[in-house]
Write a protein that holds these residues in place. Structure first.
Motif, mmCIF file in Angstrom:
data_model
loop_
_atom_site.group_PDB
_atom_site.id
_atom_site.type_symbol
_atom_site.label_atom_id
_atom_site.label_comp_id
_atom_site.label_asym_id
_atom_site.label_seq_id
_atom_site.Cartn_x
_atom_site.Cartn_y
_atom_site.Cartn_z
ATOM 1 N N LEU A 1 0.828 -1.209 0.000
ATOM 2 C CA LEU A 1 0.000 0.000 0.000
ATOM 3 C C LEU A 1 0.863 1.260 0.000
ATOM 4 O O LEU A 1 0.574 2.219 -0.719
ATOM 5 N N LYS B 1 -7.640 2.704 -6.216
ATOM 6 C CA LYS B 1 -8.695 2.607 -5.204
ATOM 7 C C LYS B 1 -8.197 2.048 -3.885
ATOM 8 O O LYS B 1 -8.804 2.244 -2.859
ATOM 9 N N ASP B 2 -7.068 1.346 -3.918
ATOM 10 C CA ASP B 2 -6.582 0.658 -2.726
ATOM 11 C C ASP B 2 -5.819 1.554 -1.750
ATOM 12 O O ASP B 2 -5.571 1.140 -0.625
ATOM 13 N N THR C 1 -9.430 5.882 0.922
ATOM 14 C CA THR C 1 -10.784 6.143 0.443
ATOM 15 C C THR C 1 -11.165 7.606 0.570
ATOM 16 O O THR C 1 -12.115 8.046 -0.035
#
Length: 132
Positions: free
Chosen positions: A21, A97-98, A101
């Motif tokens: 991430l 998208k990861d 949010t």
């Protein structure tokens, strides 16, 4: 103690996920920085010399909002060119998208001679992912 013992086997997978991430976030920020850099002289102002900072937020759809001059270069034309570069780069880079949010707040240091001054990690790291 028993809860800790059940979590420990998943520690490696969790750290791998966090690492991925972070990689995607930094890569995205670098891509945004490149998009701004490519547009910094878009309006033909090739004789501007100086450094300024522009802050903005990246919304979940990848578009920029709350674009504002954070630190002036002392030259109104250069400041306007920097703001225009950020506006022109809005919605250009697809946001993964990861990575988060919510809104991501950034500050971009823009050098009219060399483009984005902080090229190694892209945007000067005042980013704060705001999860919803």
């Amino acid at each position: 103690l028993s809860i800790l013992l059940t979590i420990i086997p998943y520690k490696s997978a969790f750290l791998t996920l966090i690492s991925k991430l972070c990689f995607f976030l930094f890569q995205y920020i670098e891509d945004v920085s490149d998009a701004i850099h490519a547009r910094r002289l878009q309006h033909g102002q090739t004789d501007l010399i100086g450094l300024c900072e522009v802050s903005f937020a990246i919304d979940p759809d990848g578009c920029f909002s709350d674009i504002r001059l954070r630190k002036t270069s002392g030259n109104p034309e250069l400041d306007l060119a920097a703001l225009n570069a950020v506006r022109s780069a809005s919605c250009i880079v697809k946001r993964p998208k990861d990575i988060a949010t919510g809104e991501i707040e950034l500050t971009q240091e823009i050098d009219s001679n060399t483009g984005c001054a902080e090229r190694g990690l892209g945007l000067r790291k005042l980013f704060h992912p705001k999860a919803k």
